[in-house]
Write a protein that holds these residues in place. Structure first.
Motif, short mmCIF file in Angstrom:
data_model
loop_
_atom_site.label_atom_id
_atom_site.label_comp_id
_atom_site.label_asym_id
_atom_site.label_seq_id
_atom_site.Cartn_x
_atom_site.Cartn_y
_atom_site.Cartn_z
N HIS A 145 -4.57 3.01 -0.56
CA HIS A 145 -4.73 2.25 -1.80
C HIS A 145 -3.55 1.31 -2.03
O HIS A 145 -2.45 1.55 -1.54
CB HIS A 145 -4.85 3.20 -2.99
N TYR B 109 -5.46 8.66 -1.52
CA TYR B 109 -4.93 7.37 -1.94
C TYR B 109 -4.07 6.69 -0.87
O TYR B 109 -3.42 5.70 -1.13
CB TYR B 109 -4.11 7.52 -3.23
N THR C 208 0.83 -1.21 0.00
CA THR C 208 0.00 0.00 0.00
C THR C 208 0.87 1.26 0.00
O THR C 208 2.05 1.23 0.35
CB THR C 208 -0.91 0.06 1.24
#
Lengths: 260, 465, 60
Positions: free
Chosen positions: B146, B143, B108
Motif C-alpha cells: 500500500h 498492507y 509504499t
C-alpha cells in the motif's frame, strides 16, 4: 512492456533520439519518427488513449500557435523558395513553411517521447536506478523522494489556508499590491510548515540509520538486462533507419543543409 | 558480578543541558537520569518544555544536526555517545515521532521498511523475510504494497514503529506517538507497544503529556518543568499521590485513576429556552464520486454546546466547512438565524459566525498579536477608540497582553491557540465552530480554552465542536 | 471525548456518511455497539468506572 525497462537506460533511449532529432530540419524524418513513437506508445505500454490525448492535445495547440508565428518571422537563411502568398507585409515562402512544419513535428516528437518516459516510469524506481546505475549519491536521491511525498500535502495545506483567511474576512486580493500582500500571507505559514516538516523528515531518516553513505545494500536491485539495451537499440536504431530513408528519398536536411 | 551488569544502566544522562543558541537559559537544564534495561520510563512535561529535544539528544542527532550547544554527558551502556560513529547509535536507540505525516521518505510501506534495512546494510536476501516478519508483528501484513499516504494515522504510526523494530534497538523512544491519532487508534497503538514489551523486554522511553493509557506498564515517571529542569523522578504511584501538586503546578494532566473525585459533568438537566440558530436539512456532499455526507439533518439551538464525533475521515471537517459556508452542499440546505445560507453576504456572515481551525497558524494574517485581534474590527469599520479598547480587553482576557507586539508565529502553542480564538471574538458571534480545538494541547491549555468557551456559551453563543 | 462528556448538551455521531446518533451524550455512552462501529471510546470517567477492580488496587 516499457514500464519494466530500466529507467536510466530508458532515459538514454529518449534523450539520444531527442537530441539527434533536433538536427533534422526536414519534414519527413520527424513525421515518420513521430508515427513510430506513437505506435510504440500504444503497442508496448498500457497507457489509455484517452489519458494520452488529454495530456498531448494541449501541447499540440500550443505548438501550432507557436510555429505559426515562427513561420511568419523565420530568419533570413530560411527565406528562400518561391513565395506562396503575401499578407499585409508578411511574405510566406515555401521554405519558411517547410521549416516551421518541421519545427512543429520535432516539438511533437519531444513531447511524445517525454510522455513515453513520464507515463511509464515510477519515481521510486527512477531514483533507485539513478543511484545504482549512475552512482548518484543517496543523499540526493532520497532527498528528492522525500520531497516528492510533500507535494500533495502542500496543496492540501494551501486549500485550508485559503479557507481560514476567508473566514477572517480577507477577500480576494485586488490589484498588484493586494496580490503581493496575499502572497506574503500565504507563503509565511506554508514556508514555516514546510521547513518544520523537512526538518522532521530529516530527523526521522537519520533516526532510521540513514547517513547518506554510499555503502548501503539495495532491496530492489536495478539491473540492466539485455532487453533494456534492445529497447535502447531499437529507439535509436529506428531514428537512424528513418534518417536513412529520408536520405534515400532525398528529403534529408540536417541543420539547414540539404543532403542528397 | 551478575548484580553489577544488572545495575549498569542502559542510558545514563549526567548534568545534561542543551539549547539551540546559548546556555544562559537553556531549553534543557542540567538534567540527570538513567534508563535501565527492560525498564519503561515515561517523561512528562507541558508543551514547549523541551521533551522532544531530549529524545533527539538521546539518539545522538542533536546537538550536531542543529548546531546547538550542549554540556554534560550522555552514556549509552557506559560509553559516551560522542564516541559513537555517525549512524551507529541510531541502531541502538530507535524513535517513533509524533507527526505521522512527516517521518517517511518512500511511497509504499514495503519500500519504506526496506529503506531502513538498506541503511543498516542488511544483505538483500534477508530484507524481504524481515519485512514480512515485522508486518506480522504489527498486524499489517495485508498492507505491504500500500501507499503510505493512503493509510490512516494509526496505521502510519504502526509503520513507523515497524521501521524502528527493524533496527532492533535496545531502547525504543516514543515521542508522543498518539498525539495525532483518534482515541481508538491510540489505544490500539498503546496495546501494540504493551504486547511488544511483554515479548521482547526492550527498554521503552515514552514522552507524553497525558499519562493515563501508558500507566499500567510504566515503571518510572520523570517530570520536566517549563525551565527544562527535571523536577520529579518517581514511581507513578508515589508521584501522582504524594507529589501530586508538583504535577498539577506544571499544568499536566493527572491520570484519572489518581483523581479522588472525578470531574462532574456540567451539562445535566438543561432548561434553556430552545431557539434554533442553525437548521440543516437533508444535507448531502460528495467529492467526485465518493459520498462524504449523506442526508444529514441537524438543529443547533442558541446557547448550546454541540459536538459531532466520529472516526477520523468520517466527514467531520467537511460538515464544519459546509456549516461555515466555505463549501457549497450538493443537496439539501442550511439555514442560519432564519436566513438560508446562500443569501448571507460574506462579510455579515463572518460577523455572526466564527470558525477556529485545527492549526492556529493557518488563521494568522498580520505581523503582531494586536493587529491580529483588531483586524476584524477594522474590517467592520469600528472607530479607533472602540477598536483599541476592545482589542486590549480581549488580549487581557486571553492573557496575551504581554505579547501584544509579538509576531503570532513566535508565540507558544497554547498562546497561538488562545490568539486564534480571540481573533474570532471581535463581536460575540452567534455560532462558533471549532475544528478539534484541543488536539495535542496540554491540560492547562485545554482547561483555559474550555473555560473561555463555557463563558461564551452563557452569553448565548452556540458552540460546535 | 472527555470534553463532550463534561460540557456538551447535544452530540451527533457521524458514521457511514450519516447521523448515527443524536441526543444527550450521557445516553450515547450506553450504546456499545454504536460506539464500537464508529470507533469511539468512552470518556475516562466511565471507562475507569468499569475497570474498578484493577485500578483501585493501584491507588489505595
Amino acid at each position: 512492456m516499457i514500464s519494466s525497462i530500466n529507467p536510466t537506460i530508458k532515459a538514454g533511449a529518449i534523450l539520444v533520439p531527442g537530441v539527434l532529432l533536433g538536427l533534422m530540419f526536414d519534414i519527413f524524418t520527424p513525421l515518420v519518427y513521430l508515427i513510430f513513437i506513437i505506435v510504440v506508445t500504444f503497442a508496448f505500454t498500457d497507457i489509455s488513449l484517452k489519458r494520452w490525448l488529454l495530456i498531448f492535445s494541449p501541447f499540440v495547440l500550443f505548438i501550432l500557435s507557436f510555429s505559426w508565428t515562427r513561420m511568419l518571422y523565420t530568419s533570413e537563411s530560411f527565406q528562400g523558395g518561391s513565395i506562396l502568398f503575401e499578407f499585409w507585409y508578411f511574405q510566406m515562402t515555401t521554405e519558411a513553411l517547410m521549416v516551421s512544419i518541421s519545427l512543429a513535428l520535432r516539438s511533437l516528437c519531444f513531447i511524445a517521447l517525454s510522455l513515453l518516459f513520464i507515463l511509464t516510469t515510477d519515481s521510486t524506481k527512477l531514483m533507485l536506478s539513478l543511484m545504482q546505475q549512475l552512482k548518484l549519491p543517496p543523499k540526493i536521491t532520497y532527498g528528492v523522494l522525500a520531497g516528492y511525498r510533500f507535494l500533495p500535502t502542500f496543496r492540501h495545506e494551501l486549500e485550508i489556508l485559503r479557507q481560514a483567511h476567508r473566514i477572517r474576512g480577507v477577500g480576494r486580493a485586488k490589484g498588484i499590491k493586494g496580490r503581493v500582500q496575499q502572497f506574503k500571507r500565504y507563503s509565511i505559514p506554508l514556508l514555516a510548515n514546510a521547513i518544520r516538516k523537512a526538518e522532521r523528515v530529516a530527523n526521522a531518516m537519520e533516526s532510521k540509520g540513514f547517513t547518506g553513505d554510499r555503502n548501503r545494500t539495495h532491496y530492489h536491485e536495478m539491473k540492466v538486462r539485455r532487453r533494456d539495451w534492445v529497447f535502447f537499440g531499437s529507439m535509436v536504431g529506428a531514428l537512424f533507419l528513418t534518417v536513412f530513408m529520408s536520405y534515400y528519398f532525398g528529403y534529408l536536411n540536417i541543420f539547414g543543409r540539404e543532403i542528397n | 558480578m551478575k548484580e553489577m551488569t544488572q545495575l549498569k544502566p542502559l542510558i545514563e544522562v549526567n548534568q545534561f543541558s542543551f539549547d539551540y543558541e546559548q546556555l544562559n537559559e537553556p531549553l534543557i537544564s542540567e538534567v540527570s537520569f538513567t534508563i535501565n534495561k527492560d525498564e519503561t520510563v515515561l517523561l512528562m512535561g507541558s508543551s514547549g518544555s523541551g521533551k522532544s529535544t531530549i529524545s533527539l539528544c538521546l539518539n545522538g542527532l542533536y546537538p550536531d544536526a542543529v548546531e546547538g550547544v550542549a554540556s554534560g554527558d550522555i552514556f549509552f551502556k557506559g560509553i559516551n555517545i560522542k564516541d559513537f560513529e555517525k549512524g551507529e547509535l541510531n541502531q541502538n536507540v530507535g524513535i517513533v515521532f509524533q507527526d505521522p505525516e512527516s517521518q517517511f521518505c518512500m511511497i509504499t510501506v514495503e519500500n519504506e521498511l526496506a529503506f531502513t534495512l538498506e541503511n543498516i546494510e542488511t544483505p538483500r536476501e534477508e530484507i524481504e523475510p524481515k519485512i514480512d516478519q515485522v508486518l506480522k508483528t504489527i498486524g499489517m501484513v495485508d498492507y505491504k504494497y500500500h501507499n503510505i499516504h493512503e493509510l490512516s494515522g494509526g496505521q502510519k504510526q504502526k509503520v513507523a514503529l515497524a521501521s524502528v523494530l527493524l533496527l532492533d534497538p535496545e531502547l525504543i523512544i516514543l515521542d508522543e506517538p498518539t498525539a495525532n491519532l483518534d482515541p481508538v487508534s491510540s489505544i490500539e497503538f498503546i496495546n501494540l507497544i504493551k504486547g511488544l514489551k511483554q515479548e521482547t523486554q526492550k527498554s521503552i522511553f515514552i514522552i507524553e503529556h497525558k499519562a493515563d493509557d501508558w500507566l499500567d506498564f510504566t515503571d518510572r515517571v520523570l517530570v520536566l518543568n517549563k525551565q527544562g529542569q527535571l523536577i520529579a523522578n518517581d514511581t507513578p504511584r508515589s508521584l501522582f499521590t504524594t507529589n501530586k501538586p508538583l504535577v498539577e503546578n506544571e499544568g499536566l494532566f493527572i491520570p484519572k485513576t489518581y483523581q479522588k473525585q472525578t470531574l462532574k459533568p456540567q451539562n445535566e438537566g438543561t432548561s434553556k429556552p430552545v431557539e434554533a440558530n442553525m437548521v440543516i436539512n437533508n444535507l448531502s456532499f460528495n467529492r467526485k464520486k465518493t459520498m462524504i455526507l449523506n442526508n444529514i439533518n441537524m438543529t443547533l439551538n442558541k446557547g448550546e454546546m454541540v459536538a459531532i464525533v466520529g472516526e477520523n475521515g468520517a466527514g467531520k471537517s467537511t460538515l464544519l466547512q459546509l456549516m461555515a459556508g466555505i463549501l457549497k452542499p450538493k443537496k439539501g440546505n442550511i439555514t442560519f438565524l432564519g436566513e438560508p445560507m446562500q443569501k448571507w453576504k460574506e462579510q455579515k456572515l463572518r460577523q455572526h459566525m466564527g470558525f477556529v481551525f485545527q492549526n492556529p497558524e493557518h488563521q494568522f494574517i498580520t505581523d503582531t498579536a494586536y493587529d491580529e485581534v483588531s483586524f476584524g474590527m477594522t474590517l467592520n469599520g469600528y472607530s479607533e477608540d472602540v477598536i483599541k479598547e476592545r482589542t486590549e480587553q480581549l488580549l487581557h482576557n486571553f492573557q496575551l497582553s504581554a505579547h501584544k507586539w509579538s509576531n503570532p508565529f513566535a508565540l507558544s502553542g497554547g498562546q497561538k491557540r488562545r490568539l486564534s480564538v480571540a481573533t474570532m471574538l471581535d463581536e460575540t458571534p452567534d455560532l462558533l465552530l471549532f475544528d478539534e480545538p484541543t488536539f495535542g494541547q496540554d491540560a492547562q491549555t485545554t482547561n483555559e480554552l474550555m473555560s473561555i468557551v463555557k463563558d461564551l456559551q452563557t452569553k448565548g453563543t452556540t458552540i460546535f465542536l | 471525548m472527555d470534553l463532550v462528556d463534561l460540557y456538551c448538551d447535544q452530540v451527533y455521531v457521524i458514521n457511514e456518511q450519516q447521523v448515527a446518533y443524536e441526543g444527550h451524550p450521557h445516553q450515547l455512552w450506553q450504546q456499545n455497539a454504536l460506539l464500537e462501529r464508529a470507533r469511539l471510546r468512552l470518556p475516562d470517567r466511565l471507562r475507569h468506572g468499569q475497570e474498578v477492580g484493577e485500578t483501585y488496587d493501584l491507588v489505595y
